[in-house]
Design an enzyme around this catalytic site. Structure first.
Site, PDB file in Angstrom:
ATOM      1  N   GLU A  85       0.826  -1.206   0.000  1.00  0.00           N
ATOM      2  CA  GLU A  85       0.000   0.000   0.000  1.00  0.00           C
ATOM      3  C   GLU A  85       0.863   1.259   0.000  1.00  0.00           C
ATOM      4  O   GLU A  85       0.582   2.226  -0.721  1.00  0.00           O
ATOM      5  CB  GLU A  85      -0.929   0.003   1.220  1.00  0.00           C
ATOM      6  N   LEU A 237      19.414 -28.564  -7.128  1.00  0.00           N
ATOM      7  CA  LEU A 237      18.266 -27.948  -6.446  1.00  0.00           C
ATOM      8  C   LEU A 237      18.315 -26.422  -6.512  1.00  0.00           C
ATOM      9  O   LEU A 237      18.000 -25.738  -5.551  1.00  0.00           O
ATOM     10  CB  LEU A 237      18.180 -28.422  -4.987  1.00  0.00           C
TER      11      LEU A 237
END
Length: 405
Positions: A85, A237
């Site tokens: 916001e 990974l």
């Protein structure tokens, strides 16, 4: 636009009902709702940019709307950074006065690492606030909306709430239970096998599915695998997207006996992300020191079971991950680890890539033993979603049986 609130609280028009037979009030309400949802989707698109980067905070997006158009956008980038916001309001500047603010999560009303968003909204002169999800955090829950309403700001809640809730499921679970959201990911043949009888698994799925997995890695906080998977596949990974972008998540391997070699790629091919080995062994031992020298971090975790059959206690490990602020963990194998998480109700979600191939009964199943003897006791899945993934099919589903909810 006040009609939006009434529309959200009431059932929609019957499917197939002719538009001409709907009242003018219904048509206006539906139009207003469609407008509100279009702006909220823009806010959801902003929120998604923060996936995998904001833990332990939620992902949040916001847009400022004035005169029927978006004048600014913002999303929460990481913990400690300005909230969505505030980012959107700062970008809007003076245009925020008298405008509408759409935010995917209830604005906060407390001081944390940053000042409360509700205060920034009031200072900016926002006229109306539309928010999708309520924030289950006890520091926020309802307080942000209440403060805005007390100061005369109109607040409409629940716009695209289901979509916004899905985006923040990991955060919501972490707030409620202290545990991370657990997603199981496996690539299997049509008969449910992840490797041949000899253990060969490259490649079960096609290139499009493998690229999709790298996109998923980019949006989680950690990857969890078992020691057998690391030994047999020697994976990195890491996140490898075509554009070279993406974030490597924390890499965690469960190695109860601390048997892994420090020469494996997980340790030798460095990443910006840490590698953690969860074990029963003491961190000061010879093997632990070798892994530490290779750059890994060794966690001693309490065990479950008895004698030589004792293994790392998965609930204890997940609790530790939750305490570290990790909210979303992707599990990539192997079968024993998958089985333990499903059997104990610790798995939340499944991503199953299904390739149009057959390996037969002597091949290795993707899921370990569950101890189920009757079909009536089979573990059900819900919220099933099927989609094409190149030449494969992707099944996404939720586990019906969940622990600690």
């Amino acid at each position: 636009m006040k009609a939006v609130r009434a529309t959200l609280a009431q059932p929609g028009p019957q499917v197939g009902r002719p538009l001409a037979k709907r009242s003018q009030a219904q048509r206006v309400a539906e139009l207003d709702l469609a407008v509100a949802e279009s702006f909220m989707r823009a806010a959801l698109d902003e929120a998604a940019k923060g996936l995998g980067r904001t833990h332990p905070n939620p992902v949040v997006g916001a847009v400022v709307v004035k005169g029927g158009r978006v004048v600014s956008r913002g999303f929460h980038q990481k913990a400690g950074a300005p909230h969505a916001e505030v980012v959107a309001l700062t970008a809007a500047g003076a245009k925020a006065r008298g405008a509408d603010l759409y935010t995917t999560l209830e604005p906060c009303a407390h001081f944390g690492r940053t000042p409360p968003c509700s205060e920034a909204i009031l200072k900016a002169g926002i006229k109306r606030v539309f928010c999708a999800s309520a924030d289950p955090n006890p520091l926020v829950n309802g307080k942000g909306v209440a403060r805005l309403r007390r100061q005369g700001v109109e607040v409409v809640t629940g716009v695209l709430r289901d979509e916004a809730d899905r985006l923040n499921r990991p955060f919501f679970k972490h707030v409620r239970t202290g545990l991370p959201w657990v997603t199981l990911k496996a690539a299997v043949t049509l008969d449910g096998k992840l490797a041949s009888a000899t253990g060969d698994s490259k490649w079960v799925s096609g290139a499009a599915s493998r690229e999709r997995v790298h996109g998923l890695r980019d949006r989680v906080d950690a990857i969890l695998v078992g020691a057998n998977t690391v030994r047999s596949d020697d994976p990195r990974l890491t996140t490898r997207l075509p554009q070279g972008e993406g974030k490597d998540p924390l890499r965690i391997v469960v190695d109860s006996r601390l048997s892994l070699s420090p020469t494996l790629k997980l340790f030798t091919q460095r990443s910006a992300a840490k590698t953690v080995v969860a074990t029963l062994a003491a961190p000061g031992g010879r093997r632990a020191k070798a892994l530490t020298r290779a750059g890994a971090e060794v966690w001693q975790v309490q065990g479950q079971g008895k004698g030589n059959g004792q293994q790392v206690d998965l609930p204890a490990l997940l609790k530790r991950l939750g305490q570290e602020g990790l909210t979303h963990v992707l599990v990539e194998g192997g079968a024993e680890l998958f089985g333990s998480l499903v059997r104990t109700g610790l798995a939340d979600e499944l991503w199953l890539f299904i390739a149009p191939k057959l390996l037969g009964g002597d091949a290795r199943s993707w899921l370990g033993a569950l101890g189920i003897e009757r079909m009536a006791d089979a573990i059900p899945l819900r919220e099933l979603r099927w989609e094409a993934s190149g030449e494969d099919l992707l099944l996404r589903a939720r586990f019906e049986q969940e622990a600690g909810r």
